[in-house]
Design a protein around this motif. Structure first.
Motif, PDB file in Angstrom:
ATOM      1  N   ILE A  32      25.387 -32.035 -11.786  1.00 28.40           N
ATOM      2  CA  ILE A  32      26.122 -31.614 -10.602  1.00 28.40           C
ATOM      3  C   ILE A  32      26.309 -30.106 -10.708  1.00 28.40           C
ATOM      4  CG2 ILE A  32      28.225 -31.851  -9.254  1.00 28.40           C
ATOM      5  CD1 ILE A  32      28.527 -34.650 -10.523  1.00 28.40           C
ATOM      6  N   ALA A  33      25.723 -29.381  -9.765  1.00 29.90           N
ATOM      7  CA  ALA A  33      25.790 -27.918  -9.762  1.00 29.90           C
ATOM      8  C   ALA A  33      27.154 -27.462  -9.239  1.00 29.90           C
ATOM      9  CB  ALA A  33      24.676 -27.360  -8.885  1.00 29.90           C
ATOM     10  N   PRO A  34      27.528 -26.229  -9.531  1.00 31.73           N
ATOM     11  CA  PRO A  34      28.816 -25.713  -9.052  1.00 31.73           C
ATOM     12  C   PRO A  34      28.965 -25.767  -7.528  1.00 31.73           C
ATOM     13  CG  PRO A  34      27.940 -24.263 -10.728  1.00 31.73           C
ATOM     14  CD  PRO A  34      26.860 -25.278 -10.420  1.00 31.73           C
ATOM     15  N   ASP A  35      27.839 -25.716  -6.803  1.00 31.32           N
ATOM     16  CA  ASP A  35      27.922 -25.774  -5.343  1.00 31.32           C
ATOM     17  C   ASP A  35      28.003 -27.209  -4.818  1.00 31.32           C
ATOM     18  OD1 ASP A  35      25.364 -26.726  -5.718  1.00 31.32           O
ATOM     19  OD2 ASP A  35      24.402 -25.318  -4.351  1.00 31.32           O
ATOM     20  N   GLY A  36      28.007 -28.204  -5.730  1.00 30.67           N
ATOM     21  CA  GLY A  36      28.133 -29.595  -5.334  1.00 30.67           C
ATOM     22  C   GLY A  36      26.822 -30.345  -5.217  1.00 30.67           C
ATOM     23  N   THR A  37      25.705 -29.682  -5.473  1.00 35.96           N
ATOM     24  CA  THR A  37      24.410 -30.340  -5.411  1.00 35.96           C
ATOM     25  C   THR A  37      24.307 -31.365  -6.534  1.00 35.96           C
ATOM     26  OG1 THR A  37      23.403 -28.343  -4.522  1.00 35.96           O
ATOM     27  CG2 THR A  37      21.915 -29.982  -5.465  1.00 35.96           C
ATOM     28  N   ILE A  38      23.964 -32.609  -6.166  1.00 33.53           N
ATOM     29  CA  ILE A  38      23.817 -33.683  -7.135  1.00 33.53           C
ATOM     30  C   ILE A  38      22.331 -33.902  -7.373  1.00 33.53           C
ATOM     31  CG2 ILE A  38      24.197 -36.131  -7.585  1.00 33.53           C
ATOM     32  CD1 ILE A  38      26.676 -35.924  -5.746  1.00 33.53           C
ATOM     33  N   THR A  39      21.903 -33.837  -8.638  1.00 35.84           N
ATOM     34  CA  THR A  39      20.505 -34.055  -8.995  1.00 35.84           C
ATOM     35  C   THR A  39      20.431 -35.246  -9.932  1.00 35.84           C
ATOM     36  OG1 THR A  39      20.123 -31.670  -8.861  1.00 35.84           O
ATOM     37  CG2 THR A  39      18.443 -32.982  -9.974  1.00 35.84           C
ATOM     38  N   LEU A  40      19.592 -36.226  -9.571  1.00 35.60           N
ATOM     39  CA  LEU A  40      19.376 -37.403 -10.402  1.00 35.60           C
ATOM     40  C   LEU A  40      17.994 -37.310 -11.023  1.00 35.60           C
ATOM     41  CD1 LEU A  40      20.688 -40.190  -7.978  1.00 35.60           C
ATOM     42  CD2 LEU A  40      21.965 -38.906  -9.680  1.00 35.60           C
ATOM     43  N   PHE A  41      17.903 -37.596 -12.312  1.00 40.02           N
ATOM     44  CA  PHE A  41      16.625 -37.594 -13.008  1.00 40.02           C
ATOM     45  C   PHE A  41      16.241 -39.041 -13.291  1.00 40.02           C
ATOM     46  CE2 PHE A  41      18.486 -33.506 -13.729  1.00 40.02           C
ATOM     47  CZ  PHE A  41      17.406 -32.631 -13.637  1.00 40.02           C
ATOM     48  N   HIS A  42      14.998 -39.386 -12.961  1.00 36.75           N
ATOM     49  CA  HIS A  42      14.522 -40.761 -13.083  1.00 36.75           C
ATOM     50  C   HIS A  42      13.424 -40.852 -14.135  1.00 36.75           C
ATOM     51  CE1 HIS A  42      16.455 -41.551  -9.204  1.00 36.75           C
ATOM     52  NE2 HIS A  42      15.945 -40.399  -8.839  1.00 36.75           N
ATOM     53  N   GLY A  43      13.433 -41.943 -14.896  1.00 42.98           N
ATOM     54  CA  GLY A  43      12.340 -42.266 -15.811  1.00 42.98           C
ATOM     55  C   GLY A  43      12.090 -41.208 -16.861  1.00 42.98           C
ATOM     56  N   GLY A  44      11.141 -41.506 -17.714  1.00 43.12           N
ATOM     57  CA  GLY A  44      10.791 -40.559 -18.775  1.00 43.12           C
ATOM     58  C   GLY A  44      11.952 -40.352 -19.723  1.00 43.12           C
ATOM     59  N   ASN A  45      11.842 -39.387 -20.548  1.00 42.34           N
ATOM     60  CA  ASN A  45      12.900 -39.065 -21.488  1.00 42.34           C
ATOM     61  C   ASN A  45      13.546 -37.761 -21.046  1.00 42.34           C
ATOM     62  OD1 ASN A  45      14.619 -38.892 -23.589  1.00 42.34           O
ATOM     63  ND2 ASN A  45      13.084 -38.817 -25.184  1.00 42.34           N
ATOM     64  N   ALA A  46      14.322 -37.828 -19.987  1.00 47.11           N
ATOM     65  CA  ALA A  46      14.944 -36.634 -19.423  1.00 47.11           C
ATOM     66  C   ALA A  46      16.066 -36.093 -20.297  1.00 47.11           C
ATOM     67  CB  ALA A  46      15.474 -36.934 -18.028  1.00 47.11           C
ATOM     68  N   LEU A  47      16.470 -36.856 -21.310  1.00 48.77           N
ATOM     69  CA  LEU A  47      17.560 -36.395 -22.166  1.00 48.77           C
ATOM     70  C   LEU A  47      17.094 -35.362 -23.181  1.00 48.77           C
ATOM     71  CD1 LEU A  47      19.314 -39.819 -22.811  1.00 48.77           C
ATOM     72  CD2 LEU A  47      19.914 -38.071 -21.148  1.00 48.77           C
ATOM     73  N   THR A  48      15.805 -35.326 -23.450  1.00 52.63           N
ATOM     74  CA  THR A  48      15.263 -34.367 -24.399  1.00 52.63           C
ATOM     75  C   THR A  48      14.585 -33.242 -23.626  1.00 52.63           C
ATOM     76  OG1 THR A  48      14.836 -36.157 -25.939  1.00 52.63           O
ATOM     77  CG2 THR A  48      13.721 -34.070 -26.363  1.00 52.63           C
ATOM     78  N   PRO A  49      15.069 -32.018 -23.763  1.00 49.73           N
ATOM     79  CA  PRO A  49      14.435 -30.914 -23.042  1.00 49.73           C
ATOM     80  C   PRO A  49      13.035 -30.645 -23.590  1.00 49.73           C
ATOM     81  CG  PRO A  49      16.101 -30.098 -24.546  1.00 49.73           C
ATOM     82  CD  PRO A  49      16.180 -31.590 -24.584  1.00 49.73           C
TER      83      PRO A  49
END
Length: 64
Positions: A32-49
């Motif tokens: 959730i960005a400071p401006d309120g934009t909500i971004t959802l990440f699906h699938g894959g291993n999004a927890l590891t940069p």
């Protein structure tokens, strides 16, 4: 002191998560960005940069 409205509402986040679940897109991470934009990440291993450098990629491929 008066409180100010948050840039996002919990109901908006809940709605986005329910929509992703109903579409069979498991959410692995939410931002959730400071401006309120909500971004959802699906699938894959999004927890590891991703690795920052080629050396980091090589090191990760070796299991270090």
């Amino acid at each position: 002191m008066a409180s100010t409205r948050s840039a996002w509402l919990q109901s908006e986040l809940t709605r986005a998560l329910k929509a992703a679940k109903n579409a069979d897109h498991p959410v692995t991470r939410t931002e959730i960005a400071p401006d309120g934009t909500i971004t959802l990440f699906h699938g894959g291993n999004a927890l590891t940069p991703p690795p920052a450098t080629p050396f980091d990629a090589w090191k990760a491929s070796r299991g270090h």
